[in-house]
Design a protein around this motif. Structure first.
Motif, PDB file in Angstrom:
ATOM      1  N   UNK A   1       0.720  -1.172   0.031  1.00  0.00           N
ATOM      2  CA  UNK A   1      -0.102  -0.038   0.109  1.00  0.00           C
ATOM      3  C   UNK A   1       0.998   1.247   0.050  1.00  0.00           C
ATOM      4  N   UNK A   2       2.246   1.130   0.382  1.00  0.00           N
ATOM      5  CA  UNK A   2       3.024   2.457   0.424  1.00  0.00           C
ATOM      6  C   UNK A   2       3.495   2.837  -0.901  1.00  0.00           C
ATOM      7  N   UNK A   3       3.523   1.999  -1.924  1.00  0.00           N
ATOM      8  CA  UNK A   3       4.259   2.275  -3.178  1.00  0.00           C
ATOM      9  C   UNK A   3       3.227   2.812  -4.163  1.00  0.00           C
ATOM     10  N   UNK A   4       3.384   4.019  -4.315  1.00  0.00           N
ATOM     11  CA  UNK A   4       2.264   4.787  -5.056  1.00  0.00           C
ATOM     12  C   UNK A   4       2.730   5.735  -6.116  1.00  0.00           C
ATOM     13  N   UNK A   5       1.988   5.848  -6.844  1.00  0.00           N
ATOM     14  CA  UNK A   5       2.247   7.161  -7.918  1.00  0.00           C
ATOM     15  C   UNK A   5       1.004   7.902  -8.082  1.00  0.00           C
ATOM     16  N   UNK A   6       0.688   8.658  -8.993  1.00  0.00           N
ATOM     17  CA  UNK A   6      -0.438   9.846  -9.047  1.00  0.00           C
ATOM     18  C   UNK A   6      -1.901   8.706  -8.985  1.00  0.00           C
ATOM     19  N   UNK A   7      -1.823   7.720  -9.416  1.00  0.00           N
ATOM     20  CA  UNK A   7      -3.086   6.823  -9.653  1.00  0.00           C
ATOM     21  C   UNK A   7      -3.219   5.827  -8.718  1.00  0.00           C
ATOM     22  N   UNK A   8      -2.484   6.075  -7.555  1.00  0.00           N
ATOM     23  CA  UNK A   8      -2.812   5.203  -6.432  1.00  0.00           C
ATOM     24  C   UNK A   8      -1.685   4.212  -6.369  1.00  0.00           C
ATOM     25  N   UNK A   9      -1.975   3.042  -5.730  1.00  0.00           N
ATOM     26  CA  UNK A   9      -1.121   2.086  -5.741  1.00  0.00           C
ATOM     27  C   UNK A   9      -0.526   1.520  -6.955  1.00  0.00           C
ATOM     28  N   UNK A  10       0.854   1.465  -6.959  1.00  0.00           N
ATOM     29  CA  UNK A  10       1.582   0.970  -8.283  1.00  0.00           C
ATOM     30  C   UNK A  10       1.903  -0.334  -7.918  1.00  0.00           C
ATOM     31  N   UNK A  11       1.349  -1.223  -8.843  1.00  0.00           N
ATOM     32  CA  UNK A  11       1.855  -2.706  -8.225  1.00  0.00           C
ATOM     33  C   UNK A  11       2.205  -3.434  -9.545  1.00  0.00           C
ATOM     34  N   UNK A  12       2.679  -2.996 -10.579  1.00  0.00           N
ATOM     35  CA  UNK A  12       3.328  -3.540 -11.730  1.00  0.00           C
ATOM     36  C   UNK A  12       4.543  -3.744 -11.397  1.00  0.00           C
ATOM     37  N   UNK A  13       5.351  -4.698 -11.843  1.00  0.00           N
ATOM     38  CA  UNK A  13       6.855  -5.115 -11.702  1.00  0.00           C
ATOM     39  C   UNK A  13       7.497  -3.762 -12.165  1.00  0.00           C
ATOM     40  N   UNK A  14       7.200  -3.087 -13.460  1.00  0.00           N
ATOM     41  CA  UNK A  14       8.047  -2.213 -13.785  1.00  0.00           C
ATOM     42  C   UNK A  14       8.043  -0.996 -12.736  1.00  0.00           C
ATOM     43  N   UNK A  15       6.765  -0.900 -12.324  1.00  0.00           N
ATOM     44  CA  UNK A  15       6.831   0.345 -11.160  1.00  0.00           C
ATOM     45  C   UNK A  15       7.801   0.193 -10.224  1.00  0.00           C
ATOM     46  N   UNK A  16       8.052  -1.310  -9.727  1.00  0.00           N
ATOM     47  CA  UNK A  16       8.842  -1.586  -8.569  1.00  0.00           C
ATOM     48  C   UNK A  16      10.209  -1.581  -8.977  1.00  0.00           C
ATOM     49  N   UNK A  17      10.506  -1.476 -10.121  1.00  0.00           N
ATOM     50  CA  UNK A  17      12.051  -1.601 -10.473  1.00  0.00           C
ATOM     51  C   UNK A  17      12.759  -0.482  -9.886  1.00  0.00           C
ATOM     52  N   UNK A  18      14.061  -0.819  -9.180  1.00  0.00           N
ATOM     53  CA  UNK A  18      14.794  -0.169  -8.731  1.00  0.00           C
ATOM     54  C   UNK A  18      14.517   0.866  -7.481  1.00  0.00           C
ATOM     55  N   UNK A  19      13.390  -0.067  -6.713  1.00  0.00           N
ATOM     56  CA  UNK A  19      12.939   0.604  -5.352  1.00  0.00           C
ATOM     57  C   UNK A  19      13.911   0.435  -4.410  1.00  0.00           C
ATOM     58  N   UNK A  20      14.882  -0.249  -4.408  1.00  0.00           N
ATOM     59  CA  UNK A  20      15.934  -0.334  -3.192  1.00  0.00           C
ATOM     60  C   UNK A  20      16.590   0.871  -3.489  1.00  0.00           C
ATOM     61  N   UNK A  21      16.887   1.511  -4.595  1.00  0.00           N
ATOM     62  CA  UNK A  21      17.668   2.603  -4.908  1.00  0.00           C
ATOM     63  C   UNK A  21      16.930   3.814  -4.090  1.00  0.00           C
ATOM     64  N   UNK A  22      15.706   3.754  -4.284  1.00  0.00           N
ATOM     65  CA  UNK A  22      14.868   4.850  -3.953  1.00  0.00           C
ATOM     66  C   UNK A  22      14.494   4.740  -2.417  1.00  0.00           C
ATOM     67  N   UNK A  23      14.369   3.775  -1.818  1.00  0.00           N
ATOM     68  CA  UNK A  23      13.884   3.612  -0.562  1.00  0.00           C
ATOM     69  C   UNK A  23      14.472   2.228   0.097  1.00  0.00           C
ATOM     70  N   UNK A  24      15.585   2.308   0.457  1.00  0.00           N
ATOM     71  CA  UNK A  24      16.255   1.073   0.675  1.00  0.00           C
ATOM     72  C   UNK A  24      15.586   0.366   1.760  1.00  0.00           C
ATOM     73  N   UNK A  25      15.143   1.286   2.829  1.00  0.00           N
ATOM     74  CA  UNK A  25      14.530   0.330   4.226  1.00  0.00           C
ATOM     75  C   UNK A  25      13.162  -0.068   3.711  1.00  0.00           C
ATOM     76  N   UNK A  26      12.313   0.416   2.904  1.00  0.00           N
ATOM     77  CA  UNK A  26      11.104  -0.332   2.655  1.00  0.00           C
ATOM     78  C   UNK A  26      11.269  -1.700   1.695  1.00  0.00           C
ATOM     79  N   UNK A  27      12.243  -1.448   0.763  1.00  0.00           N
ATOM     80  CA  UNK A  27      12.554  -2.548  -0.261  1.00  0.00           C
ATOM     81  C   UNK A  27      13.351  -3.648   0.527  1.00  0.00           C
ATOM     82  N   UNK A  28      14.175  -3.020   1.410  1.00  0.00           N
ATOM     83  CA  UNK A  28      14.849  -4.385   2.417  1.00  0.00           C
ATOM     84  C   UNK A  28      13.948  -5.039   3.126  1.00  0.00           C
TER      85      UNK A  28
END
Lengths: 516, 530
Positions: B393-420
């Motif tokens: 529920x935390x990973x969001x863009x303007x249209x709400x939750x972003x659940x596609x794999x492409x949206x999650x790409x590189x999440x570790x770079x942007x938010x290491x704690x949540x991705x970890x």
């Protein structure tokens, strides 16, 4: 209560790794590296003190046993015999070497040096745990847990195809591990039938009587995991791909330390827990080992990529180690035990010096090298020594172990020995041809325009201890053999094997190695 | 003149269920009488306090029924034989109520949607109409979700406790109907959400039909709906065996549907994806507890004597479920769908414990029992899953939750704690050692292997390897790839969601490191009374 040596050796690197991982961003790269090196040196000192206090004929030592999960019969139980201690020592010797040699390898990677050195330290702690666990459940936990640091080290700090290589590594090893999980659970079921209730302690399990069929199935379950780990044909393909992409330091920790879990596990668990099945499986395992020896060597000859080549030499050498274990006589087994340590040293030197060269040339392709010895004589010289160690030149430590394994193989079957010996010939070929193509002769055009620099002080300091140990143990392997041999006899008694001929005096064997 | 005897109800033992039902009913009254502005606060506190009160009362009942003298198993058949309040029941209640508290907290999260809950402003407004726009601009929200949640919880509590077929059927409907509704109430992507609710309802009703048919056939066989009477009839082999077989099969279809076992798993991915993520989190954890609790009780207590008849089917279903879940998960490209398929695979893994059915005499002292393994697995799975969905529920863009794999790409770079944290939870779901998932897997596999189901265990470990691959894929995606341009970001939630994540995450860690105490406790309580 005595001082918990092994727990401390296990916990110190892991705790420092965690501290590094959560350290503030402001901490400088140099500080991180110094902390990592300092920690690994502290652990090395602990290891040396342990080795001095170790009593060669004392069996399992530095033991700690606490109940962990009663329902499963699992304990937090650590302890080392000669073999365990030698591999723990190998781990704590190679970790500072790798840290020093990989000083700048973590800078480019995904999480910078902080992540790199944190994972290396975590790996060190977990590896100590694997070699020291005397409870099958605890061993399994460490066995699987070591995959995670390597996975991130390969995936975060390797070459261009690192993500793919990391996944391949993980899948192969998880597959092996999960097959072993089935066998570990079966072991629980068998031990739960005993009146004393389930127990995973090695000392309890070695008295366990299991049916022939059940024992053989469980043996196979363990064996699959160990054959993936100490890569034998046909489950070896992940190794070359992983080493090609990983940094040299990661490859050292993987091949020299972690892959030993496989051969160590065969001695510690397969032989001891399933003696009947081990004797039953011997012919098949020996054939696989011999195939690995020859196949690995042939693949090494055909490789144009330095890390791939070294990885294939290791497939060949693990063939020797497994051969030595499964001929089930004292020469073979003590040769195999010694080989685990020596192979760790020689392969580490080869990977690290090869890595220094690759980082200078910017390519790992052998055909694009040439004439290196003129511009970088120290590099070429050290590379030659470690290469000669890999081909088991007398006077360098792997020779004695390879010699003992072949003696053992000959006692078992002259045919097995005859095929295995071809591995030595092929080893000379792949090492010397590689050296010739890379180091001698006139180089390609560009070497004149951009000459490479020779090794700097840090790089020399990092590999010289390893080379020194190779030479020292080549001439004087007695301390190590004395440490290992009581365990060899113990394992052979457990598996119920007897030497068909009078035992070759082992110290004489080593003397022979020294005198040549 | 016939004499009428009032049924004897053991109110004190049933108090936890009654508290939940009372809170649910109060919630409906709140909707009617409390002004709109105060409803949110009142409903949230009512649900949370009610669940906690019921939880406390469950502990009290637990304490009262369990003298704590080693081998004595707690339990009492109450309400004229309709419910069995015993060890497994009480532990299921504790789990369901715990998950209910977390569910209520997740439902109450308002910061992520900018001041409103994640539920539709006005469910009756058609998607894309002016009415919907007005509802959302006025900041309307449905606080009815809290009473609905509590009704579902009451059903989930009665389901595993039910001791006759009528009660079990009523509980099945009571837990399902509110969930159908909740699934259709998403604020964003409303068509997807309504489609999910519709599918869930249609298929759920269909499977209930099977269940009722099976109920009738078993009544025809045994002449009674009570589990004890059915067990006696099975042991005495009185009726027609064919009737029993068909009846058991039909009942099993209804049960397998609820827990999402193959070949009745088709609804799971669509519903998990379409439902509001907070609902998915609660539903995934709670329904599994209730469904498995009821399945085990029905087949172990009522049909335990006919074990040899139903075990082969259970073997086939377990294998099929693991294979379908693991293989289809490989092809997913959406995090929520992936977690749904992972949940199917986990159903298969839990079903391996179901195969551990043996007569109690065969289980030596100190050996692992199927129900013990089941309850432990349900605990670990529930905690890990709630935390994983809460992170979604935390990973969001303007249209709400972003659940596609492409949206999650590189999440570790942007938010290491949540991705970890998410990676750790995935490792837990994959059953990597040092997480609770590993211990759970070990327990269910050991239970199955003790009963000789080793072929299933071998398939299960191979299935785990496949499962590890798709979990590892997300980790690779998050950590080993660079983020996409204008991808989603991690929104900082309020204390409600972050608290739930922290608690569940801690549970995953602690149960991985020191599972001993819980396993010991379960070893003492995990026996059904008959």
């Amino acid at each position: 209560m005595s001082f918990p040596w092994l727990t401390v050796m296990l916990a110190v690197p892991v705790v420092v790794a965690l501290a590094l991982a959560f350290a503030p961003k402001s901490i400088s790269a140099t500080t991180v590296k110094q902390i990592a090196l300092g920690t690994s040196l502290v652990v090395l000192v602990l290891g040396i003190v342990m080795a001095i206090r170790f009593d060669n004929n004392g069996g399992m030592q530095f033991t700690e046993t606490h109940d962990w999960i009663k329902t499963f019969g699992a304990h937090y139980a650590l302890g080392v015999d000669g073999l365990g201690l030698s591999l723990v020592l190998l781990t704590v010797i190679l970790t500072p070497v790798v840290i020093l040699a990989s000083w700048n390898d973590g800078d480019e990677g995904r999480w910078g040096p902080k992540g790199f050195f944190a994972w290396i330290l975590a790996l060190e702690g977990l590896a100590v745990g694997v070699f020291a666990a005397t409870d099958v459940f605890l061993f399994y936990i460490f066995f699987e847990a070591t995959l995670i640091p390597i996975y991130f080290l390969v995936g975060g700090y390797g070459g261009p195809n690192r993500a793919k290589a990391a996944v391949k590594f993980l899948l192969y090893n998880l597959f092996g591990g999960l097959v072993m999980l089935a066998a570990v659970i079966a072991l629980y079921v068998e031990s739960a039938k005993a009146t004393s209730g389930p127990s995973y302690l090695l000392s309890d399990l070695s008295h366990l009587h299991v049916g022939t069929d059940v024992g053989r199935w469980m043996f196979l379950g363990f064996m699959v995991a160990f054959v993936v780990k100490a890569p034998l044909f046909p489950l070896h393909t992940w190794l070359a791909d992983t080493c090609e992409e990983a940094t040299p330091g990661t490859s050292v920790l993987l091949v020299s330390v972690l892959d030993k879990i496989g051969s160590f596990g065969m001695v510690r668990f397969c032989l001891v827990l399933f003696p009947e099945a081990s004797r039953w499986a011997t012919p098949a395992v020996v054939v696989l080992a011999v195939i690995s020896i020859i196949y690995g060597a042939l693949m090494a000859i055909g490789s144009d990529n330095i890390p791939r080549l070294i990885a294939y030499t290791s497939v060949s050498h693990f063939g020797f180690i497994v051969l030595g274990i499964f001929v089930l006589n004292s020469q073979g087994l003590s040769g195999a035990n010694l080989y685990m340590f020596n192979h760790g040293l020689s392969t580490a030197a080869l990977f690290l010096i090869g890595g220094f060269l690759i980082s200078r040339k910017g390519t790992a392709s052998i055909s694009r090298m040439g004439g290196i010895e003129k511009v970088a004589p120290v590099l070429a010289g050290l590379f030659l020594v470690s290469g000669l160690a890999t081909l088991s030149l007398p006077g360098l430590s792997p020779f004695i172990s390879e010699f003992l394994v072949i003696v053992g193989a000959f006692v078992y079957s002259p045919w097995a020995a005859a095929f295995a010996v071809t591995g030595i010939v092929l080893a000379a070929l792949y090492i010397l041809v590689m050296y010739q193509r890379m180091m001698t002769g006139p180089g390609p055009e560009e070497i004149a325009s951009s000459p490479i620099s020779d090794l700097n002080l840090r790089e020399i300091v990092s590999v010289v201890p390893v080379i020194a140990l190779i030479v020292l143990l080549g001439f004087f392997p007695k301390p190590l053999l004395d440490m290992l041999n009581p365990g060899v006899q113990h394992s052979l008694v457990q598996v119920g094997a007897h030497d068909p001929t009078p035992t070759v005096p082992l110290s004489g064997g080593s003397g022979e190695g020294g005198s040549k | 003149m016939t004499h009428f005897t009032a049924p004897h109800i053991e109110y004190s033992q049933l108090a936890p269920v009654l508290i939940v039902l009372a809170v649910a009913t109060l919630g409906v009254l709140v909707e009617a009488f409390v002004p709109r502005a105060q409803r949110y606060l009142v409903q949230v506190s009512l649900a949370v306090v009610g669940s906690i009160a019921a939880l406390g009362d469950t502990f009290w009942v637990f304490d009262k029924l369990n003298p704590g003298h080693g081998t004595v198993h707690p339990g009492q058949v109450v309400a004229e034989g309709a419910l069995a309040v015993d060890g497994p029941t009480l532990f299921c209640w504790i789990l369901v109520l715990g998950f209910a508290v977390m569910g209520a907290l997740l439902f109450a999260e308002r910061r992520l949607e900018g001041g409103v809950t994640a539920f539709a402003g006005q469910a009756s407004a058609l998607p894309g109409t002016d009415a919907e726009r007005i509802a959302s601009t006025r900041g309307m929200e449905h606080t009815e979700v809290f009473p609905l949640l509590m009704f579902a919880v009451s059903g989930m509590m009665i389901f595993p406790a039910a001791n006759d077929l009528i009660t079990v059927f009523v509980a099945l409907e009571v837990l399902s109907l509110p969930l159908y509704l909740l699934c259709g109430l998403a604020r964003r992507r409303r068509l997807l959400s309504q489609e999910a609710a519709m599918k869930y309802f249609m298929l759920g009703a269909f499977s209930s039909g099977f269940f009722v048919y099976g109920l009738a056939l078993v009544y025809g066989y045994a002449g009674s709906l009570g589990y004890a009477q059915i067990a006696a009839a099975v042991a005495g082999k009185t009726g027609s065996h064919g009737l029993l077989l068909i009846g058991m099969g039909m009942l099993a279809v209804g049960m397998f549907f609820k827990i999402g076992a193959a070949p009745f798993q088709a609804w799971v991915p669509d519903v998990y994806q379409g439902a509001p993520t907070a609902v998915t989190a609660f539903m995934a954890a709670g329904t599994k507890v209730a469904g498995f609790g009821a399945l085990f009780r029905l087949f172990y207590v009522a049909f335990g004597g006919a074990r040899t008849d139903w075990l082969p089917v259970a073997w086939a279903v377990a294998i099929l479920t693991m294979v379908v879940g693991s293989v289809l998960a490989l092809a997913q490209t959406d995090v929520k769908r992936l977690l749904a398929y992972s949940s199917i695979a986990h159903t298969g893994f839990i079903l391996t414990a179901f195969l551990g059915a043996r007569s109690l005499a065969d289980i030596g002292p100190g050996n692992i029992q199927p129900v013990q393994a089941l309850l432990f697995y349900l605990t670990t799975y529930g905690l890990t899953n709630i935390a994983a969905f809460a992170i979604v529920t935390l990973v969001r863009d303007s249209s709400g939750e972003a659940t596609s794999f492409t949206a999650w790409t590189g999440l570790g770079r942007k938010s290491p704690l949540v991705a970890g944290a998410f990676s750790f939870l995935l490792l837990g779901l994959a059953g990597i050692p040092l997480t609770s998932g590993f211990i759970g897997k070990w327990a269910v596999f050991a239970a199955a292997m003790s009963a000789g189901a080793w072929p299933v265990v071998v398939i299960a470990v191979l299935g785990s390897a496949a499962a590890a691959f798709f979990y590892a894929r997300i980790i690779v995606l998050m950590f080993f790839h660079d983020p996409v341009a204008d991808g989603p970001s991690v929104v900082l939630p309020s204390i409600l969601t972050s608290g739930v994540i922290t608690v569940c995450f801690a549970g995953t860690v602690v149960l991985g490191l020191v599972p001993g105490p819980l396993l010991d406790l379960l070893g003492r309580v995990a026996v059904f009374i008959r």
